[in-house]
Design a protein around this motif. Structure first.
Motif, PDB file in Angstrom:
ATOM      1  N   GLY A  14       0.880  -1.282  -0.015  1.00  0.00           N
ATOM      2  CA  GLY A  14       0.045   0.074   0.037  1.00  0.00           C
ATOM      3  C   GLY A  14       0.700   1.153   0.092  1.00  0.00           C
ATOM      4  O   GLY A  14       1.707   1.399   0.869  1.00  0.00           O
ATOM      5  N   PHE A  15       0.633   2.118  -1.101  1.00  0.00           N
ATOM      6  CA  PHE A  15       1.482   3.317  -1.133  1.00  0.00           C
ATOM      7  C   PHE A  15       0.796   4.365  -0.409  1.00  0.00           C
ATOM      8  O   PHE A  15      -0.474   4.659  -0.634  1.00  0.00           O
ATOM      9  CB  PHE A  15       1.934   3.465  -2.582  1.00  0.00           C
ATOM     10  CG  PHE A  15       2.915   2.614  -3.060  1.00  0.00           C
ATOM     11  CD1 PHE A  15       2.247   1.797  -4.258  1.00  0.00           C
ATOM     12  CD2 PHE A  15       4.094   2.523  -2.803  1.00  0.00           C
ATOM     13  CE1 PHE A  15       3.061   0.751  -4.710  1.00  0.00           C
ATOM     14  CE2 PHE A  15       4.882   1.622  -3.445  1.00  0.00           C
ATOM     15  CZ  PHE A  15       4.516   0.760  -4.423  1.00  0.00           C
ATOM     16  N   TYR A  16       1.630   5.362   0.052  1.00  0.00           N
ATOM     17  CA  TYR A  16       0.813   6.669   0.585  1.00  0.00           C
ATOM     18  C   TYR A  16       1.501   7.839  -0.090  1.00  0.00           C
ATOM     19  O   TYR A  16       0.771   8.812  -0.259  1.00  0.00           O
ATOM     20  CB  TYR A  16       1.426   6.716   2.273  1.00  0.00           C
ATOM     21  CG  TYR A  16       0.652   5.777   3.035  1.00  0.00           C
ATOM     22  CD1 TYR A  16       1.158   4.733   3.849  1.00  0.00           C
ATOM     23  CD2 TYR A  16      -0.891   6.084   3.128  1.00  0.00           C
ATOM     24  CE1 TYR A  16       0.631   3.676   4.429  1.00  0.00           C
ATOM     25  CE2 TYR A  16      -1.348   5.271   4.215  1.00  0.00           C
ATOM     26  CZ  TYR A  16      -0.565   3.893   4.626  1.00  0.00           C
ATOM     27  OH  TYR A  16      -1.328   3.307   5.352  1.00  0.00           O
ATOM     28  N   PHE A  17       2.958   7.838  -0.126  1.00  0.00           N
ATOM     29  CA  PHE A  17       3.495   9.231  -0.698  1.00  0.00           C
ATOM     30  C   PHE A  17       4.095   9.054  -2.177  1.00  0.00           C
ATOM     31  O   PHE A  17       4.475   7.922  -2.492  1.00  0.00           O
ATOM     32  CB  PHE A  17       4.624   9.238   0.117  1.00  0.00           C
ATOM     33  CG  PHE A  17       4.468   9.348   1.471  1.00  0.00           C
ATOM     34  CD1 PHE A  17       3.679  10.729   2.019  1.00  0.00           C
ATOM     35  CD2 PHE A  17       4.903   8.594   2.533  1.00  0.00           C
ATOM     36  CE1 PHE A  17       3.410  10.738   3.201  1.00  0.00           C
ATOM     37  CE2 PHE A  17       4.481   8.561   3.896  1.00  0.00           C
ATOM     38  CZ  PHE A  17       3.671   9.699   4.304  1.00  0.00           C
ATOM     39  N   SER A  18       3.824   9.822  -2.887  1.00  0.00           N
ATOM     40  CA  SER A  18       4.549   9.891  -4.319  1.00  0.00           C
ATOM     41  C   SER A  18       6.213  10.325  -4.069  1.00  0.00           C
ATOM     42  O   SER A  18       6.454  10.597  -2.871  1.00  0.00           O
ATOM     43  CB  SER A  18       3.925  11.006  -5.023  1.00  0.00           C
ATOM     44  OG  SER A  18       4.380  12.516  -4.732  1.00  0.00           O
ATOM     45  N   ARG A  19       6.786  10.444  -5.151  1.00  0.00           N
ATOM     46  CA  ARG A  19       8.183  10.447  -5.115  1.00  0.00           C
ATOM     47  C   ARG A  19       8.376  11.985  -4.912  1.00  0.00           C
ATOM     48  O   ARG A  19       9.501  12.591  -4.696  1.00  0.00           O
ATOM     49  CB  ARG A  19       9.069  10.145  -6.318  1.00  0.00           C
ATOM     50  CG  ARG A  19       8.664   8.534  -6.442  1.00  0.00           C
ATOM     51  CD  ARG A  19       9.763   8.228  -7.385  1.00  0.00           C
ATOM     52  NE  ARG A  19       9.404   6.560  -7.643  1.00  0.00           N
ATOM     53  CZ  ARG A  19      10.410   6.029  -8.578  1.00  0.00           C
ATOM     54  NH1 ARG A  19      11.418   6.556  -9.390  1.00  0.00           N
ATOM     55  NH2 ARG A  19      10.220   4.610  -8.880  1.00  0.00           N
ATOM     56  N   THR A  20       7.582  12.988  -5.083  1.00  0.00           N
ATOM     57  CA  THR A  20       7.667  14.473  -5.150  1.00  0.00           C
ATOM     58  C   THR A  20       6.977  15.218  -3.925  1.00  0.00           C
ATOM     59  O   THR A  20       7.224  16.416  -3.907  1.00  0.00           O
ATOM     60  CB  THR A  20       7.255  14.760  -6.613  1.00  0.00           C
ATOM     61  OG1 THR A  20       5.760  14.725  -6.717  1.00  0.00           O
ATOM     62  CG2 THR A  20       8.111  14.131  -7.792  1.00  0.00           C
ATOM     63  N   THR A  21       6.329  14.434  -3.213  1.00  0.00           N
ATOM     64  CA  THR A  21       5.570  15.185  -2.106  1.00  0.00           C
ATOM     65  C   THR A  21       5.575  14.534  -0.922  1.00  0.00           C
ATOM     66  O   THR A  21       5.439  13.319  -0.785  1.00  0.00           O
ATOM     67  CB  THR A  21       4.174  15.607  -2.642  1.00  0.00           C
ATOM     68  OG1 THR A  21       3.390  16.497  -1.521  1.00  0.00           O
ATOM     69  CG2 THR A  21       3.255  14.160  -2.778  1.00  0.00           C
ATOM     70  N   SER A  22       5.250  15.296   0.251  1.00  0.00           N
ATOM     71  CA  SER A  22       5.113  14.754   1.448  1.00  0.00           C
ATOM     72  C   SER A  22       3.704  14.545   1.985  1.00  0.00           C
ATOM     73  O   SER A  22       3.589  14.323   3.174  1.00  0.00           O
ATOM     74  CB  SER A  22       6.017  15.370   2.495  1.00  0.00           C
ATOM     75  OG  SER A  22       5.773  16.559   2.810  1.00  0.00           O
ATOM     76  N   ILE A  23       2.948  15.064   1.329  1.00  0.00           N
ATOM     77  CA  ILE A  23       1.538  15.162   1.525  1.00  0.00           C
ATOM     78  C   ILE A  23       0.687  14.035   1.181  1.00  0.00           C
ATOM     79  O   ILE A  23       0.831  13.454   0.272  1.00  0.00           O
ATOM     80  CB  ILE A  23       0.736  16.277   1.008  1.00  0.00           C
ATOM     81  CG1 ILE A  23       1.694  17.637   1.313  1.00  0.00           C
ATOM     82  CG2 ILE A  23      -0.570  16.516   1.177  1.00  0.00           C
ATOM     83  CD1 ILE A  23       0.902  18.916   0.644  1.00  0.00           C
ATOM     84  N   LEU A  24      -0.016  13.505   2.233  1.00  0.00           N
ATOM     85  CA  LEU A  24      -0.843  12.271   2.218  1.00  0.00           C
ATOM     86  C   LEU A  24      -2.252  12.721   1.778  1.00  0.00           C
ATOM     87  O   LEU A  24      -2.888  13.368   2.482  1.00  0.00           O
ATOM     88  CB  LEU A  24      -0.872  11.700   3.479  1.00  0.00           C
ATOM     89  CG  LEU A  24      -1.898  10.376   3.359  1.00  0.00           C
ATOM     90  CD1 LEU A  24      -1.580   9.407   2.397  1.00  0.00           C
ATOM     91  CD2 LEU A  24      -1.788   9.586   4.885  1.00  0.00           C
ATOM     92  N   HIS A  25      -2.617  12.191   0.481  1.00  0.00           N
ATOM     93  CA  HIS A  25      -4.145  12.544   0.049  1.00  0.00           C
ATOM     94  C   HIS A  25      -4.983  11.356   0.332  1.00  0.00           C
ATOM     95  O   HIS A  25      -4.735  10.103   0.063  1.00  0.00           O
ATOM     96  CB  HIS A  25      -4.010  12.713  -1.397  1.00  0.00           C
ATOM     97  CG  HIS A  25      -3.131  13.992  -1.745  1.00  0.00           C
ATOM     98  ND1 HIS A  25      -3.638  15.357  -1.731  1.00  0.00           N
ATOM     99  CD2 HIS A  25      -1.980  14.041  -2.469  1.00  0.00           C
ATOM    100  CE1 HIS A  25      -2.860  16.128  -2.049  1.00  0.00           C
ATOM    101  NE2 HIS A  25      -1.735  15.453  -2.631  1.00  0.00           N
TER     102      HIS A  25
END
Length: 383
Positions: free
Chosen positions: A350-361
C-alpha cells in the motif's frame, strides 16, 4: 493507694495509646509501600479498588505534573515521569479529553486492560479519577521508545543485529497476544516505533494498547468515523475508509520491521534517501537490490545478512495492499522463528507518498483537517 492509681492510669493509657498509634502507622506504611507495586501474574487485580489510586498521590509523584517531569505529549494526553514516596518510578498518562464514557464504564475498561499481562506489553498498574481528570499509571520503562534510539546515529550503534531481531520477534509476540491470546481481542490501531518501549535489556514493550477502548467511543471492529493513528504506519484501508482489523496492525508491524532493519523512518526528507520507505523497499525487491536497504551499521557485520533479507521479505508480506494477502501475526511469528519455511512472493504494498511530495491525500470518511486526523493514540514516551 489513690495516688498510685492516679499516677499509673495515665501512664498505662499513654502506653496503650502509643502502641495503638505505632501499630496504625506501621500498617499504614506497609499499605503505602504495597499500593503501587505492580501485581505479577498471580497478583490480585480482580477488583476496581485494587488498581484505583488517590489522585493527590499521583499528582505529588509527578511534582504536580511539572514540565520538568514531562516525558512528552501524545494525541490523547501528556505523559509524565513520577516517583512515589518509597522510590518506585512510574509513568503517568494524563488524558487530555473526556472519553465519552461514564466513570464506571471507564473503570471497567481499565480493569480489563490491567489484566492483560505479557512480557512484551507495558504494564498498566492502575488509574485515578478526580472530576474530569483521568490518569493512567504505567510501569516506567527506562530506555524510552524505539524511535528515540533507532533514528539517532549515535544511539543506534547500540542496536546490533541480535538486538534488532529480538525486538522484531518481541513486538510480533506482543501483537499476537493482543490479537489472539488475551482475554480481549485488542486491535492497537497506532502501532509504531514511538509506541514500542525498550527496557534495560533492550526488550520491547508495546505501549498504548487498548487506548481505543478508553478514548474512542462508538467504534466497531469494522470501521470508525474517527481515524486515529500516524501517517505512514496506517494501513491503506484504514487511512482511506476507516476500515480496521487485525490486518491493520499487521501492516503497521511490517513498517516497523522495515524501519528497524534499514534504520530509516517511513518517510524522510534527507537528500541521501529521499522518498517513502515502502516504495524504496518495493523497488529494491523488484530490482534484486534489497540488501542495499540494510542499515550501514548492520551491513558491516557478517553472517546475519540472509536473516535481515528474510525479515525484509516478511515485512513486505505484511504491508501488501490487499488485506487478505497479509499474513496473520500467528503466521508472522512462525515465519520469524523458522528459516526453513518457504515464504510466498509479496505483491505490491500500500503506497502513501509519491516521489515528489510529503503530503498524504486521503479519501477519509472523516472531514477533519490533516492536523486533527493525525492524532497519535498518545505515545507513552512521545517526542
Amino acid at each position: 493507694m489513690n495516688i498510685i492509681i492516679i499516677i499509673c492510669v495515665p501512664i498505662v493509657a499513654f502506653i496503650l495509646l502509643a502502641l495503638g498509634v505505632g501499630i496504625f502507622v506501621k500498617k499504614r506504611m506497609k499499605h503505602e509501600a504495597k499500593e503501587f507495586i505492580n501485581p505479577d501474574f498471580s497478583g490480585d487485580i480482580s477488583t476496581i479498588e485494587s488498581i484505583q489510586h488517590h489522585f493527590g498521590k499521583i499528582r505529588a509523584a509527578t511534582n504536580n505534573f511539572s514540565d520538568d517531569n514531562k516525558l512528552g505529549q501524545g494525541g490523547f494526553g501528556a505523559v509524565y515521569m513520577g516517583k512515589l514516596v518509597h522510590g518506585k518510578e512510574i509513568a503517568v498518562k494524563r488524558l487530555s479529553k473526556d472519553s465519552g464514557q461514564g466513570d464506571q464504564e471507564f473503570k471497567n475498561e481499565v480493569l480489563l486492560l490491567a489484566k492483560l499481562q505479557h512480557r512484551n506489553l507495558v504494564r498498566l498498574l492502575g488509574f485515578s479519577i478526580e472530576g474530569i481528570e483521568r490518569l493512567l499509571v504505567y510501569e516506567f520503562v527506562r530506555n524510552g521508545s524505539l524511535d528515540q534510539i533507532l533514528f539517532d546515529r549515535t544511539k543506534s550503534s547500540k542496536l546490533d543485529w541480535n538486538s534488532r531481531y529480538r525486538i522484531i520477534v518481541g513486538i510480533a509476540k506482543g501483537v499476537l497476544y493482543l490479537h489472539e491470546d488475551s482475554r480481549l481481542m485488542i486491535i492497537h490501531r497506532d502501532l509504531k516505533a514511538s509506541n514500542v518501549l525498550l527496557d534495560g535489556n533492550m526488550n520491547p514493550k508495546i505501549a498504548d494498547f487498548g487506548m481505543a477502548r478508553l478514548v474512542v467511543p462508538d467504534a466497531t471492529i469494522e470501521s470508525t468515523n474517527l481515524i486515529v493513528g500516524t501517517y505512514g504506519y496506517m494501513a491503506p484501508e484504514y487511512a482511506r475508509y476507516g476500515h480496521f482489523s487485525v490486518k491493520s496492525d499487521v501492516f503497521s508491524f511490517g513498517v516497523i520491521v522495515l524501519e528497524i532493519i534499514t534504520g530509516r523512518k517511513i518517510f524522510t526528507q534527507n537528500e541521501e534517501d529521499r522518498g517513502d520507505l515502502l516504495s524504496c523497499a518495493w523497488r529494491s525487491w523488484r530490482e534484486g537490490t534489497i540488501s542495499n536497504l540494510i542499515d550501514r551499521t548492520l551491513s558491516e557485520t557478517n553472517g546475519g545478512q540472509p536473516d535481515m533479507v528474510r525479515c525484509i521479505h516478511i515485512a513486505l508480506l505484511c504491508v501488501q495492499q490487499n488485506t487478505a494477502s497479509r499474513p496473520t501475526m500467528a503466521s508472522v511469528v512462525v515465519m520469524l522463528n523458522s528459516s526453513t519455511i518457504t515464504l510466498p512472493i509479496p505483491t505490491e504494498p500500500g503506497f502513501y507518498f509519491s516521489r515528489t511530495t510529503s503530503i498524504l491525500h486521503l479519501e477519509s470518511p472523516n472531514t477533519q483537517s490533516p492536523n486533527n486526523t493525525y492524532s497519535s493514540m498518545g505515545d507513552l514516551y512521545p517526542q
